[in-house]
Structure formats: structure tokens, C-alpha cells
Design a protein around this motif. Structure first.
Motif, PDB file in Angstrom:
ATOM      1  N   MET A   1       0.841  -1.169   0.000  1.00  0.00           N
ATOM      2  CA  MET A   1       0.000   0.000   0.000  1.00  0.00           C
ATOM      3  C   MET A   1       0.891   1.237   0.000  1.00  0.00           C
ATOM      4  N   ASN A   2       0.657   2.140  -0.909  1.00  0.00           N
ATOM      5  CA  ASN A   2       1.454   3.353  -1.028  1.00  0.00           C
ATOM      6  C   ASN A   2       0.770   4.506  -0.315  1.00  0.00           C
ATOM      7  N   PRO A   3       1.503   5.243   0.512  1.00  0.00           N
ATOM      8  CA  PRO A   3       0.912   6.394   1.186  1.00  0.00           C
ATOM      9  C   PRO A   3       0.880   7.595   0.257  1.00  0.00           C
ATOM     10  N   GLN A   9      -3.528  15.768  -1.916  1.00  0.00           N
ATOM     11  CA  GLN A   9      -3.701  16.105  -3.316  1.00  0.00           C
ATOM     12  C   GLN A   9      -2.561  15.609  -4.189  1.00  0.00           C
ATOM     13  N   SER A  10      -1.435  15.290  -3.618  1.00  0.00           N
ATOM     14  CA  SER A  10      -0.290  14.818  -4.394  1.00  0.00           C
ATOM     15  C   SER A  10      -0.466  13.342  -4.716  1.00  0.00           C
ATOM     16  N   PRO A  11       0.140  12.896  -5.811  1.00  0.00           N
ATOM     17  CA  PRO A  11       0.044  11.470  -6.136  1.00  0.00           C
ATOM     18  C   PRO A  11       0.774  10.636  -5.085  1.00  0.00           C
ATOM     19  N   PRO A  12       0.430   9.353  -4.976  1.00  0.00           N
ATOM     20  CA  PRO A  12       1.094   8.482  -4.000  1.00  0.00           C
ATOM     21  C   PRO A  12       2.591   8.400  -4.257  1.00  0.00           C
ATOM     22  N   PRO A  58      -2.649  -7.588  -5.141  1.00  0.00           N
ATOM     23  CA  PRO A  58      -2.951  -6.214  -5.544  1.00  0.00           C
ATOM     24  C   PRO A  58      -2.448  -5.223  -4.501  1.00  0.00           C
ATOM     25  N   GLY A  59      -1.721  -4.222  -4.929  1.00  0.00           N
ATOM     26  CA  GLY A  59      -1.209  -3.207  -4.010  1.00  0.00           C
ATOM     27  C   GLY A  59       0.099  -3.562  -3.334  1.00  0.00           C
ATOM     28  N   ASP A  60       0.574  -4.815  -3.481  1.00  0.00           N
ATOM     29  CA  ASP A  60       1.849  -5.198  -2.872  1.00  0.00           C
ATOM     30  C   ASP A  60       2.998  -4.567  -3.656  1.00  0.00           C
ATOM     31  N   PHE A  93       8.360   4.238   3.644  1.00  0.00           N
ATOM     32  CA  PHE A  93       8.923   5.553   3.399  1.00  0.00           C
ATOM     33  C   PHE A  93       9.216   6.217   4.747  1.00  0.00           C
ATOM     34  N   PRO A  94      10.283   7.014   4.829  1.00  0.00           N
ATOM     35  CA  PRO A  94      10.592   7.706   6.098  1.00  0.00           C
ATOM     36  C   PRO A  94       9.429   8.614   6.526  1.00  0.00           C
ATOM     37  N   GLU A  95       9.235   8.682   7.820  1.00  0.00           N
ATOM     38  CA  GLU A  95       8.214   9.551   8.369  1.00  0.00           C
ATOM     39  C   GLU A  95       8.601  10.994   8.118  1.00  0.00           C
TER      40      GLU A  95
END
Length: 97
Positions: A1-3, A9-12, A58-60, A93-95
Motif C-alpha cells: 500500500m502506497n501512502p 492532493q499529491s500522487p502516491p 494487488p497493491g503489494d 517511506f521515512p516519516e
């Protein structure tokens, strides 16, 4: 899952070769008394490949990583992304700070 990038509004975010990410170490097995010699820790890592895993759902999102540990380098392939639980053996992804 991509944040998403945080503003809604920005793409993942998507991994790419050379991108800095976090790898979560496994830590040592839990002892009978419930303690661990080493707990799971976030480590700096660099994406070396974005891998299409043959059994991916899916999503992996799988990547290959060069992990920068305090005592040396560790290389791993087909590492699954986990933005929610940060389970051992996954990357995220880094916080934002």
C-alpha cells in the motif's frame, strides 16, 4: 500500500532505484521471559531495484534493498512494503518530520 504525500492532493509516493527508505530489522527472537536481546529497529536503506514479485497481490510493492546497519551492510530482495504496522523484515517511506 502506497501512502500519499500528506497533503491529500499529491500522487502516491512510489519507490524508485536510489531512493532512501526505511527497512525494519527483525530483531532477535523473544525469550521465555518476554525480552529480546535486540528489538526491531528502523534502518536506513537504499532501493536497488523495484521488483515485480511473481506472487504479489494487488497493491503489494516489493523492492530490493541495500540496508545500512551500524555494523555493516545487508542486502535483501523482494522486501514487502508496510506503511501501517512497520513489521520486521519490511520497508516503508521515512516519516515526515
Amino acid at each position: 500500500m502506497n501512502p500519499d504525500s500528506g497533503d491529500g492532493q499529491s500522487p502516491p509516493q512510489r519507490p524508485s532505484v536510489g531512493r532512501a527508505v526505511h527497512y525494519v530489522s527483525h530483531g532477535t527472537p523473544v525469550r521465555e521471559d518476554g525480552t529480546q536481546a535486540y528489538t526491531a529497529q528502523c534502518r536506513a536503506a537504499v532501493v536497488t531495484a523495484v521488483d515485480p514479485a511473481p506472487d504479489a497481490g494487488p497493491g503489494d510493492v516489493f523492492v530490493s534493498l541495500a540496508v545500512l546497519n551500524p555494523t555493516g551492510l545487508f542486502f535483501d530482495q523482494f522486501v514487502l512494503q508496510d506503511e501501517d504496522d512497520h513489521a520486521g523484515g519490511t520497508w516503508h517511506f521515512p516519516e515526515r518530520v
